[in-house]
Motif scaffolding. Structure first.
Motif, short mmCIF file in Angstrom:
data_model
loop_
_atom_site.label_atom_id
_atom_site.label_comp_id
_atom_site.label_asym_id
_atom_site.label_seq_id
_atom_site.Cartn_x
_atom_site.Cartn_y
_atom_site.Cartn_z
N ARG A 5 1.22 -5.54 7.30
CA ARG A 5 0.93 -4.21 6.76
C ARG A 5 0.07 -4.29 5.50
N MET A 6 0.31 -5.28 4.68
CA MET A 6 -0.52 -5.44 3.49
C MET A 6 -1.96 -5.75 3.88
N PHE A 7 -2.14 -6.53 4.93
CA PHE A 7 -3.47 -6.83 5.43
C PHE A 7 -4.14 -5.56 5.96
N HIS A 8 -3.43 -4.79 6.76
CA HIS A 8 -4.01 -3.55 7.27
C HIS A 8 -4.30 -2.56 6.15
N ARG A 9 -3.45 -2.56 5.13
CA ARG A 9 -3.69 -1.65 4.01
C ARG A 9 -4.93 -2.07 3.23
N ALA A 10 -5.23 -3.37 3.22
CA ALA A 10 -6.45 -3.82 2.55
C ALA A 10 -7.69 -3.36 3.30
N ILE A 11 -7.53 -3.02 4.58
CA ILE A 11 -8.66 -2.53 5.37
C ILE A 11 -8.77 -1.01 5.27
N SER A 12 -7.66 -0.32 5.36
CA SER A 12 -7.65 1.14 5.31
C SER A 12 -6.65 1.63 4.27
N ARG A 13 -7.12 2.48 3.38
CA ARG A 13 -6.26 3.08 2.35
C ARG A 13 -5.44 4.24 2.91
N ASN A 14 -5.88 4.81 4.03
CA ASN A 14 -5.34 6.09 4.48
C ASN A 14 -4.49 6.04 5.73
N ALA A 15 -4.69 5.06 6.60
CA ALA A 15 -3.97 5.04 7.87
C ALA A 15 -2.47 4.94 7.65
N ALA A 21 4.75 -1.36 -2.80
CA ALA A 21 4.39 0.05 -3.02
C ALA A 21 3.02 0.37 -2.46
N ARG A 22 2.14 -0.64 -2.43
CA ARG A 22 0.78 -0.41 -1.93
C ARG A 22 0.75 -0.12 -0.44
N GLU A 23 1.84 -0.33 0.27
CA GLU A 23 1.84 -0.09 1.71
C GLU A 23 1.90 1.39 2.07
N HIS A 24 2.26 2.25 1.15
CA HIS A 24 2.30 3.69 1.45
C HIS A 24 0.92 4.19 1.87
N PRO A 25 0.88 5.18 2.79
CA PRO A 25 1.98 5.83 3.51
C PRO A 25 2.56 4.92 4.59
N LEU A 26 3.89 4.89 4.63
CA LEU A 26 4.61 3.91 5.43
C LEU A 26 5.83 4.53 6.10
N ALA A 27 5.97 4.25 7.40
CA ALA A 27 7.10 4.77 8.17
C ALA A 27 8.01 3.65 8.61
N GLY A 60 17.05 4.18 4.71
CA GLY A 60 15.60 4.08 4.70
C GLY A 60 14.96 5.02 3.70
N ALA A 61 15.49 6.22 3.60
CA ALA A 61 14.97 7.17 2.61
C ALA A 61 15.20 6.66 1.20
N ASP A 62 16.36 6.09 0.96
CA ASP A 62 16.66 5.54 -0.37
C ASP A 62 15.71 4.40 -0.72
N TRP A 63 15.26 3.65 0.28
CA TRP A 63 14.33 2.55 0.03
C TRP A 63 12.90 3.04 -0.21
N GLY A 64 12.66 4.31 0.05
CA GLY A 64 11.36 4.86 -0.30
C GLY A 64 10.38 5.05 0.82
N TYR A 65 10.82 4.99 2.06
CA TYR A 65 9.91 5.21 3.18
C TYR A 65 9.46 6.67 3.22
N ASP A 66 8.25 6.88 3.69
CA ASP A 66 7.68 8.23 3.76
C ASP A 66 8.09 8.96 5.03
N GLU A 67 8.51 8.22 6.03
CA GLU A 67 8.86 8.79 7.33
C GLU A 67 9.90 7.90 7.98
N ILE A 68 10.80 8.51 8.75
CA ILE A 68 11.76 7.77 9.56
C ILE A 68 11.47 8.13 11.02
N ASN A 69 11.17 7.11 11.83
CA ASN A 69 10.77 7.33 13.22
C ASN A 69 11.83 6.77 14.16
N LEU A 70 12.16 7.52 15.19
CA LEU A 70 13.12 7.08 16.20
C LEU A 70 12.38 6.55 17.42
N ASN A 71 12.69 5.33 17.82
CA ASN A 71 12.04 4.67 18.94
C ASN A 71 12.67 5.17 20.25
#
Length: 342
Positions: free
Chosen positions: A35-45, A70-76, A94-105
């Motif tokens: 995710r850190m690698f992908h975040r280095a490519i896109s700031r918004n995805a 923290a740089r991984e936001h936005p993060l689900a 998950g919310a307490d850990w600071g995630y922006d979204e909780i997704n159910l698989n």
């Protein structure tokens, strides 16, 4: 708060924007280093974790399972499970850990997922899914979303998918990602389930017409940024890219900030590599191994001169004891030399 209990904040609109292009949750791939690698490519995805089961979140090593930069936001955070009380507790953690979204698989077809009565098999139990998401929404303030298939086994997607969407929407879900393939729970491997069942993009578009209030993203078989833009242009709210974002990250994500969000210029592969160096150095200083990060970066120069040598150096050397930034720099020399000669 909305009437359903989902948060109605500026963050929600930010997530809607980020979800225009998302990187799919992929087991063994989308860990914190990827995710850190992908975040280095896109700031918004919008980025997703690997699926984590609700019991693992409750009882396991949370720093290992849930930790992120923290740089991984936005993060689900994607959760797996089928017990409303467990999922509610895991969502709250998950919310307490600071995630922006909780997704159910509700889309993974693996045997392990089936034996746990979650993932794609939940397409057969929309009322249970509705109970699960309602409990997750009630337990914490972060938006709860669902990732699903169009159906499983002998189900008729044209009937089961609208029923599924209707029930989870009534429970409070506002944003859904639909993998536009059935999942065959018997007879096909997880890999085959990503490739063999035919794609039905038209059905996903029909669901957007039938449920205009839902934020619907499409997933499955979308391999390029151009293909993602075409889906957005046809009226879908978002696109989720999986394997292409992993194997050809620059083609999938490199121009996304500029093309989708009008944010800056397309990313440069060498600039991405430079941006990763401090993160790699910090990881190594704390006892990590180079391979844990660079295994996710092998496709950085995909299609460019020197890419094969870049992959070879990292694949052969990054697992060795003591491998560090010098090896990473050596790997970069191949595409860099080719670029200088061009």
């Amino acid at each position: 708060m909305t009437e359903t209990g989902q948060p109605e904040t500026q963050k929600e609109s930010t997530l809607d924007s980020a979800a225009r292009l998302a990187v799919a949750p992929m087991m063994d791939w989308t860990d914190r280093h990827c995710r850190m690698f992908h975040r280095a490519i896109s700031r918004n995805a919008l980025l997703y974790t690997e699926m984590v089961t609700a019991p693992a979140v409750i009882h396991g090593d949370r720093d290992k399972l849930l930790g992120f930069e923290a740089r991984e936001h936005p993060l689900a955070l994607q959760l797996g499970g089928s017990d409303p009380a467990q999922l509610a507790q895991a969502a709250s953690i998950g919310a307490d850990w600071g995630y922006d979204e909780i997704n159910l698989n509700c889309g993974c077809p693996s045997d392990r997922v089936q034996s746990g009565a979650f993932g794609a098999v939940l397409m057969k139990s929309p009322d249970l899914v509705a109970d699960c998401v309602a409990a997750m929404i009630a337990a914490q303030p972060v938006e709860v979303t669902v990732k699903c298939r169009i159906g499983v086994d002998d189900q008729t997607p044209e009937y089961v998918l609208p029923d599924f969407l209707s029930k989870i929407a009534a429970a409070g879900v506002r944003r859904v990602t639909i993998h536009a393939r059935k999942a065959w729970l018997q007879g096909l491997s997880p890999k085959d389930n990503r490739e063999i069942p035919p794609l039905d993009y038209a059905l996903v578009h029909a669901m957007k017409a039938a449920f205009p209030q839902l934020h619907l993203s499409i997933n499955g078989g979308i391999a390029t940024l151009a293909a993602a833009q075409a889906e957005l242009a046809q009226g879908l709210d978002g696109v989720m890219i999986g394997r292409a974002a992993y194997h050809q990250p620059m083609e999938a994500l490199g121009a996304a900030d500029a093309a989708i969000w009008g944010d800056g210029l397309p990313a440069d592969a060498f600039a991405v590599a430079e941006a990763m160096k401090p993160y790699i150095a910090h990881h190594l200083e704390n006892g990590g191994r180079l391979h844990q990060i660079t295994r996710h970066m092998l496709g950085l120069f995909h299609g460019q001169p020197g890419a094969r040598r870049f992959r070879q150096i990292l694949s052969e050397g990054a697992t060795r004891d003591g491998a560090g930034l010098e090896l990473f720099e050596s790997a970069l020399s191949a595409p860099r030399e080719q670029a200088n000669e061009a």
